[in-house]
Enzyme design. Sequence first.
Site, PDB file in Angstrom:
ATOM      1  N   TYR A   1       1.335  -2.936   0.913  1.00 37.90           N
ATOM      2  CA  TYR A   1       1.667  -2.806   2.336  1.00 37.90           C
ATOM      3  C   TYR A   1       3.167  -2.699   2.589  1.00 37.90           C
ATOM      4  CZ  TYR A   1      -3.205  -3.456   3.539  1.00 37.90           C
ATOM      5  OH  TYR A   1      -4.553  -3.280   3.669  1.00 37.90           O
TER       6      TYR A   1
ATOM      7  N   LYS B   1      -5.274  -9.675 -10.065  1.00 41.72           N
ATOM      8  CA  LYS B   1      -5.652  -8.677 -11.075  1.00 41.72           C
ATOM      9  C   LYS B   1      -4.470  -8.584 -12.050  1.00 41.72           C
ATOM     10  CE  LYS B   1      -8.276  -4.981 -12.368  1.00 41.72           C
ATOM     11  NZ  LYS B   1      -9.676  -5.041 -12.837  1.00 41.72           N
TER      12      LYS B   1
ATOM     13  N   ASP C   1     -12.072  -8.260  -9.323  1.00 42.46           N
ATOM     14  CA  ASP C   1     -13.298  -7.447  -9.460  1.00 42.46           C
ATOM     15  C   ASP C   1     -14.520  -8.351  -9.674  1.00 42.46           C
ATOM     16  OD1 ASP C   1     -12.254  -8.098 -11.981  1.00 42.46           O
ATOM     17  OD2 ASP C   1     -12.626  -6.131 -12.879  1.00 42.46           O
TER      18      ASP C   1
ATOM     19  N   ASP D   1      -7.730  -7.630   2.255  1.00 43.04           N
ATOM     20  CA  ASP D   1      -8.256  -6.633   3.188  1.00 43.04           C
ATOM     21  C   ASP D   1      -9.669  -6.227   2.781  1.00 43.04           C
ATOM     22  OD1 ASP D   1      -8.254  -4.624   5.241  1.00 43.04           O
ATOM     23  OD2 ASP D   1      -7.851  -3.142   3.678  1.00 43.04           O
TER      24      ASP D   1
ATOM     25  N   ASP E   1     -13.722  -7.568   4.414  1.00 37.82           N
ATOM     26  CA  ASP E   1     -14.785  -6.690   4.922  1.00 37.82           C
ATOM     27  C   ASP E   1     -16.067  -6.874   4.110  1.00 37.82           C
ATOM     28  OD1 ASP E   1     -12.825  -5.671   6.678  1.00 37.82           O
ATOM     29  OD2 ASP E   1     -13.542  -3.609   6.465  1.00 37.82           O
TER      30      ASP E   1
HETATM   31  C1  IPM Z   1      -7.168  -4.774   8.818  1.00 38.71           C
HETATM   32  C2  IPM Z   1      -6.914  -3.291   8.761  1.00 38.71           C
HETATM   33  C3  IPM Z   1      -5.439  -3.020   8.512  1.00 38.71           C
HETATM   34  C4  IPM Z   1      -5.070  -3.597   7.147  1.00 38.71           C
HETATM   35  C5  IPM Z   1      -5.041  -1.537   8.567  1.00 38.71           C
HETATM   36  C6  IPM Z   1      -5.546  -0.869   9.800  1.00 38.71           C
HETATM   37  C7  IPM Z   1      -3.546  -1.383   8.484  1.00 38.71           C
HETATM   38  O1  IPM Z   1      -7.720  -2.699   7.797  1.00 38.71           O
HETATM   39  O2  IPM Z   1      -6.596  -5.439   9.710  1.00 38.71           O
HETATM   40  O3  IPM Z   1      -7.953  -5.285   8.016  1.00 38.71           O
HETATM   41  O4  IPM Z   1      -5.253  -2.916   6.132  1.00 38.71           O
HETATM   42  O5  IPM Z   1      -4.592  -4.735   7.139  1.00 38.71           O
HETATM   43 MN    MN Z   2      -9.211  -4.083   6.965  1.00 39.55          MN
END
Ligand code: IPM
Ligand code: MN
Length: 327
Positions: free
Chosen positions: A121, A168, A200, A224, A228
């Site tokens: 990032y 990793k 992983d 990140d 999810d």
């Molecule tokens: C999140 C999003 C952001 C990230 C993107 C949109 C920059 O995916 O907040 O999880 O990768 O942090």
């Molecule tokens: Mn995200």
Amino acid sequence: GMSHQIAVIPGDGIGQEVTPAAIDVLDALEVDFEFREGEAGDRVAEETGDPLPEATIELARESDATLFGAAGERAADIILPLREVVGSYANVRPAKAYPGLEAVKPETDLVFIRENTQGVYAQIESQLTDDLATLTRVVTREASRKIAEYGFEYAEEHGYDNVTIAHKANVMQETDGLFLEAAEAVAEERGADYDTELMDALAMKLVMYPEDYDVIITPNLAGDVLSDLAAGLVGGLGLLPSANVGDDNALFEPVHGSAPDIAGQGVANPSAMILSAAMMLDHLDYDDEATRVTDAVETVLAEGPHTPDLGGDASTEAFTAAVIEQL
Ligand code: IPM
Ligand code: MN
Ligand code: NAD
């Protein structure tokens, strides 16, 4: 209590739908908040060429906290600078299964403590030729120590036993090697127990045995992706809130994005956004109000009505009204 100035940045897509829902919930409490709205996203970018106007940056900087909805294609140009403006080094992302909701893994109750300033990032990319691009991944001992300290402190304060450091370092020997070494040093200085996991294998174990995990300290990109993944275990991105915490400021936002596939239909699940507002209440020491909001969301998730992502046919507004009724 004291009066607080809150910056509100709805952004794009369902950000425009879930942000008013969270404000309605906050308005139903007896808290002294002064909301100031800031523009960011596609509409303002079309008008001015800039998806994140200076006025919005200033608003976030001078407010006591910021609520952010979601951004779309320009998200990286909006949320990454905003995280920096509030000085946020820790991205706190709880993932838990709620009673009464269908979940892939009903035992899930964990929190990612995601490094929020560096790694890939740092966005140091180069297109060297038409056919070759490179990326520089940045890791400092200072930022690695800081996120580890935050993670172990968080575990202690919340009574969590298990702390896992994700990495990793077998491939990224210098960068994640440093991250791991710095985080382990923090654990040893604190006399804290911890595990380490290659990210992983951790992804597999999270799907199969999420109950084994409490606090997971991760580099930026791993946090990140894994957050999810954890959303998928508990019913989807409509449920996961987050706090971007700095030393003197913070920004609260759902983990999800602008959801273009459902935007404009009034059916987005506002739980992630409302729970993010609850994290803000907690951060501003409105502990009782934070608990009231979280409990109200949990009750409505248990009893319905549900938005379509959870198999129901309730609108964002109907869900929000049910939450307010439970307060
Ligand atoms: C999140 C999003 C952001 C990230 C993107 C949109 C920059 O995916 O907040 O999880 O990768 O942090
Ligand atoms: Mn995200
Ligand atoms: P997304 O999180 O927007 O959506 C992924 C899936 O989850 C979609 O099917 C969506 O309908 C569903 N979903 C997400 N939030 C939901 C909610 N509250 N209620 C019901 N369903 C919900 O991710 P994406 O589709 O990969 O990305 C869309 C855009 O969002 C992209 O332009 C991306 O850059 C951006 N994005 C922004 C942020 C942010 O603002 N912090 C975060 C992630 C993605």
